[in-house]
Design a protein around this motif. Structure first.
Motif, PDB file in Angstrom:
ATOM      1  N   ILE A 170       0.813  -1.222   0.000  1.00 42.33           N
ATOM      2  CA  ILE A 170       0.000   0.000   0.000  1.00 42.33           C
ATOM      3  C   ILE A 170       0.843   1.268   0.000  1.00 42.33           C
ATOM      4  O   ILE A 170       0.311   2.376   0.035  1.00 42.33           O
ATOM      5  CB  ILE A 170      -0.976   0.040   1.193  1.00 42.33           C
ATOM      6  CG1 ILE A 170      -0.202   0.106   2.519  1.00 42.33           C
ATOM      7  CG2 ILE A 170      -1.911  -1.157   1.174  1.00 42.33           C
ATOM      8  CD1 ILE A 170      -1.088   0.384   3.711  1.00 42.33           C
ATOM      9  N   ALA A 171       2.169   1.126  -0.045  1.00 43.21           N
ATOM     10  CA  ALA A 171       3.050   2.292   0.036  1.00 43.21           C
ATOM     11  C   ALA A 171       2.765   3.302  -1.065  1.00 43.21           C
ATOM     12  O   ALA A 171       2.743   4.516  -0.824  1.00 43.21           O
ATOM     13  CB  ALA A 171       4.512   1.852  -0.016  1.00 43.21           C
ATOM     14  N   SER A 172       2.534   2.833  -2.283  1.00 44.13           N
ATOM     15  CA  SER A 172       2.288   3.764  -3.389  1.00 44.13           C
ATOM     16  C   SER A 172       0.998   4.544  -3.192  1.00 44.13           C
ATOM     17  O   SER A 172       0.919   5.730  -3.537  1.00 44.13           O
ATOM     18  CB  SER A 172       2.250   3.006  -4.719  1.00 44.13           C
ATOM     19  OG  SER A 172       1.202   2.056  -4.730  1.00 44.13           O
ATOM     20  N   ALA A 173      -0.025   3.899  -2.627  1.00 42.62           N
ATOM     21  CA  ALA A 173      -1.294   4.584  -2.377  1.00 42.62           C
ATOM     22  C   ALA A 173      -1.112   5.685  -1.338  1.00 42.62           C
ATOM     23  O   ALA A 173      -1.667   6.786  -1.472  1.00 42.62           O
ATOM     24  CB  ALA A 173      -2.356   3.592  -1.920  1.00 42.62           C
ATOM     25  N   VAL A 174      -0.346   5.411  -0.297  1.00 44.42           N
ATOM     26  CA  VAL A 174      -0.082   6.418   0.737  1.00 44.42           C
ATOM     27  C   VAL A 174       0.727   7.562   0.156  1.00 44.42           C
ATOM     28  O   VAL A 174       0.441   8.746   0.399  1.00 44.42           O
ATOM     29  CB  VAL A 174       0.652   5.776   1.936  1.00 44.42           C
ATOM     30  CG1 VAL A 174       1.030   6.841   2.971  1.00 44.42           C
ATOM     31  CG2 VAL A 174      -0.215   4.705   2.584  1.00 44.42           C
ATOM     32  N   ARG A 175       1.730   7.231  -0.638  1.00 46.55           N
ATOM     33  CA  ARG A 175       2.564   8.263  -1.263  1.00 46.55           C
ATOM     34  C   ARG A 175       1.734   9.137  -2.200  1.00 46.55           C
ATOM     35  O   ARG A 175       1.845  10.369  -2.172  1.00 46.55           O
ATOM     36  CB  ARG A 175       3.711   7.609  -2.024  1.00 46.55           C
ATOM     37  CG  ARG A 175       4.639   8.614  -2.704  1.00 46.55           C
ATOM     38  CD  ARG A 175       5.873   7.932  -3.298  1.00 46.55           C
ATOM     39  NE  ARG A 175       5.504   6.832  -4.177  1.00 46.55           N
ATOM     40  CZ  ARG A 175       5.828   5.548  -3.964  1.00 46.55           C
ATOM     41  NH1 ARG A 175       6.516   5.222  -2.880  1.00 46.55           N
ATOM     42  NH2 ARG A 175       5.449   4.607  -4.814  1.00 46.55           N
ATOM     43  N   ASN A 176       0.890   8.539  -2.996  1.00 51.11           N
ATOM     44  CA  ASN A 176       0.067   9.311  -3.926  1.00 51.11           C
ATOM     45  C   ASN A 176      -0.917  10.216  -3.189  1.00 51.11           C
ATOM     46  O   ASN A 176      -1.176  11.354  -3.612  1.00 51.11           O
ATOM     47  CB  ASN A 176      -0.701   8.364  -4.850  1.00 51.11           C
ATOM     48  CG  ASN A 176       0.204   7.644  -5.825  1.00 51.11           C
ATOM     49  OD1 ASN A 176       1.325   8.096  -6.086  1.00 51.11           O
ATOM     50  ND2 ASN A 176      -0.250   6.522  -6.357  1.00 51.11           N
ATOM     51  N   ALA A 177      -1.472   9.724  -2.078  1.00 49.78           N
ATOM     52  CA  ALA A 177      -2.388  10.548  -1.290  1.00 49.78           C
ATOM     53  C   ALA A 177      -1.666  11.770  -0.739  1.00 49.78           C
ATOM     54  O   ALA A 177      -2.195  12.893  -0.767  1.00 49.78           O
ATOM     55  CB  ALA A 177      -2.993   9.728  -0.160  1.00 49.78           C
ATOM     56  N   ALA A 178      -0.452  11.574  -0.251  1.00 49.52           N
ATOM     57  CA  ALA A 178       0.324  12.693   0.291  1.00 49.52           C
ATOM     58  C   ALA A 178       0.661  13.704  -0.795  1.00 49.52           C
ATOM     59  O   ALA A 178       0.645  14.922  -0.560  1.00 49.52           O
ATOM     60  CB  ALA A 178       1.599  12.175   0.954  1.00 49.52           C
ATOM     61  N   VAL A 179       0.961  13.230  -1.991  1.00 50.18           N
ATOM     62  CA  VAL A 179       1.253  14.129  -3.110  1.00 50.18           C
ATOM     63  C   VAL A 179       0.036  14.996  -3.429  1.00 50.18           C
ATOM     64  O   VAL A 179       0.151  16.213  -3.649  1.00 50.18           O
ATOM     65  CB  VAL A 179       1.676  13.327  -4.353  1.00 50.18           C
ATOM     66  CG1 VAL A 179       1.701  14.223  -5.594  1.00 50.18           C
ATOM     67  CG2 VAL A 179       3.042  12.699  -4.137  1.00 50.18           C
ATOM     68  N   GLN A 180      -1.143  14.400  -3.437  1.00 50.21           N
ATOM     69  CA  GLN A 180      -2.360  15.152  -3.731  1.00 50.21           C
ATOM     70  C   GLN A 180      -2.638  16.208  -2.657  1.00 50.21           C
ATOM     71  O   GLN A 180      -3.013  17.346  -2.962  1.00 50.21           O
ATOM     72  CB  GLN A 180      -3.547  14.196  -3.859  1.00 50.21           C
ATOM     73  CG  GLN A 180      -3.481  13.273  -5.055  1.00 50.21           C
ATOM     74  CD  GLN A 180      -3.398  14.036  -6.367  1.00 50.21           C
ATOM     75  OE1 GLN A 180      -4.096  15.029  -6.579  1.00 50.21           O
ATOM     76  NE2 GLN A 180      -2.513  13.583  -7.251  1.00 50.21           N
TER      77      GLN A 180
END
Length: 271
Positions: free
Chosen positions: A245-255
């Motif tokens: 799930i690391a990519s999902a967390v990273r993408n959320a933070a970017v948004q």
């Protein structure tokens, strides 16, 4: 007019009483509740505030008469007027950040059904600004307003990975005290973790904060490129696949970083 960058700093809870007067000691008692898990005994509050027990007893009585605190058995707790003040405090930059982040925190919860956090760095600690969880989420010690050692938490490492050297040095100087057998206590290893987090855009807590709990976190960046906060997902080491799930967390933070940029005042007004 160009909006000012988001400021999500939180006041450090200092319990010293420079004037030595009753007002300073009463303030120290009130801020001591921030280090207590909900209610606290007279002895605990006096110890945290650094005041004599007899003084704490007298001042808590004054605060109780003012409707600011009350007691239930041996435990003292804050009353509604103090809670309303806390809500007012969150109408500033931290409150705006919570509003911007909430949809993305909710999406992460729907994806994992685990504990989703928003936190900021305060000295050597992380302070939780928000938490989303469900009745089936893994039990965690986190709660809104509580604090956790930055060096043992995914949130803390994510923020520090994109912070200046002064912030990192402050944590190192404070000592990397282990809380579990998996905690990172060696400065060199800790710095390598921060560098890896900076390169990957995510930081991990693999049972470093609490046995059986794991976490993946990503920094929320301000206009300067430095972290102003972080978001995380935490859950059971047996069931939560943090690498997946690391990519999902990273993408959320970017948004969140994009929406909480220099035009944060416009976001606050809903335009």
């Amino acid at each position: 007019m160009r909006a000012r960058p988001l400021d999500v700093s939180v006041p450090t809870l200092e319990h010293s009483t420079p004037d030595g007067g009753s007002v300073g000691k009463a303030i120290s008692l009130l801020t001591a509740f921030g280090d207590a898990a909900g209610g606290a005994t007279l002895t605990e509050l006096a110890h945290i505030a650094g005041v004599p027990k007899s003084t704490a007893h007298r001042l808590l009585g004054v605060l109780r008469d003012a409707g600011l605190v009350d007691r239930d058995g041996m435990d003292w707790y804050l009353c509604a007027p103090m809670l309303r003040l806390g809500a007012v405090a969150l109408r500033g930059g931290a409150g705006v950040l919570r509003e911007v982040a909430l949809p993305y925190l909710s999406e992460l919860y729907e994806l994992t059904h685990e504990n989703v956090h928003l936190g900021v760095l305060d000295g050597t600690d992380v302070v939780y600004l928000d938490k989303i969880y469900g009745h089936r989420s893994t039990s965690t010690p986190s709660r809104v307003g509580s604090r956790l050692n930055a060096h043992t938490s995914g949130l803390g490492k994510a923020i520090l990975s994109r912070s200046d050297r002064t912030a990192v040095k402050r944590v190192l100087d404070g000592g990397l005290r282990p809380t579990t057998t998996r905690s990172i206590a060696l400065p060199g290893m800790f710095l390598r973790q921060l560098e890896a987090a900076r390169q990957e855009g995510v930081a991990f807590d693999r049972e470093e904060c609490r046995e059986g709990l794991v976490c993946v976190a990503a920094p929320i960046l301000g206009p300067s490129g430095r972290a102003v906060a972080a978001i995380s997902v935490a859950g059971s080491a047996r069931t939560l696949k943090i690498d997946a799930i690391a990519s999902a967390v990273r993408n959320a933070a970017v948004q969140v970083s994009r929406k909480a940029g220099p035009d944060v005042d416009l976001i606050a007004t809903g335009t």
